[in-house]
Design an enzyme around this catalytic site. Sequence first.
Site, PDB file in Angstrom:
ATOM      1  CB  SER A 192      -0.968  -0.060   1.207  1.00 33.90           C
ATOM      2  OG  SER A 192      -0.149   0.492   2.538  1.00 33.90           O
TER       3      SER A 192
ATOM      4  CB  SER B 198       0.051   3.378   4.639  1.00 40.43           C
ATOM      5  OG  SER B 198       0.923   2.327   4.991  1.00 40.43           O
TER       6      SER B 198
ATOM      7  CE  LYS C 110       0.446   1.933   8.884  1.00 41.50           C
ATOM      8  NZ  LYS C 110      -0.219   2.488   7.598  1.00 41.50           N
TER       9      LYS C 110
ATOM     10  CB  SER D 298      -1.007   6.238   7.501  1.00 37.84           C
ATOM     11  OG  SER D 298      -0.615   5.429   8.287  1.00 37.84           O
TER      12      SER D 298
END
Length: 270
Positions: A89, A91, A146, A229
């Site tokens: 993705s 994010s 992250k 996100s």
Amino acid sequence: MNFDFALILVLVTFATGLAWLADKIFFEKPRLQMIAAAEQSAGGVLPEEVKEKIEALPWWADFSKSMFPVLAIVLIVRSFVIEPFQIPSGSMLPTLKIGDFILVNKFHYGLRLPVVNTKFVSLNSPERGDVVVFKFPKDTKVNYIKRVVGVPGDVITYKDKMIYVNGEVQIQTLLAKLPPRSPETMLYREQLGAAEHEIYTDIYAPNLSGEWTVPEGKYFVMGDNRDNSNDSRFWGFVPDELLVGKAFAVWMHWPELFSIPDLTAIRSIK
């Protein structure tokens, strides 16, 4: 359907190792005795082709003998040294692109047993700015990536698209408005503790705000693509026991199955 690759690898490695061991214990000696008896019966050394036929392993033992060492090495490297992941993705844009293949250091935060993820050797603790892979707290079969924003004891405030750590604003420097003529996205360089990295914010996205105190043994994480996100602002903290490792490099970019892999995308992750 989500497959637990770590569990499958452990089971297959165990099965091939057990089969190889069973052959060594129960079947190798009878084969050697059969050769000795055949040589005695023949009154001398057997022809090589006859000896090879008697010595031949059953298919399952031959397969296990060949595969067990390979699987054991893969299991050790993947569990305790380095594991590859693909970014699914956006994010973490602009730091990581969809289709980036990354390498994750599995021992940086300590050694963990495969499958159960229990830590048996403690090493470093995550620091603000680290890019980490972890098992999603809401579904531990799924891996997320992250950036660590808050460590245990921190008070994290997010207001007007700015991060405050223990009341201190984390400086953002505007680098570009994208696209230049009709901007929708702002590109900033952000200083997060000692770490410097780039982030995106969406001009038209609403301003979210909140304040969180990070509990002991947990971490507050956010994506670099701040307005796109799904992170700790929405579902909470990452427990230490769900950490997989620290992402440290991109080794290939391959966005689509029928596209050409880009090996020039090799870079460190900041």
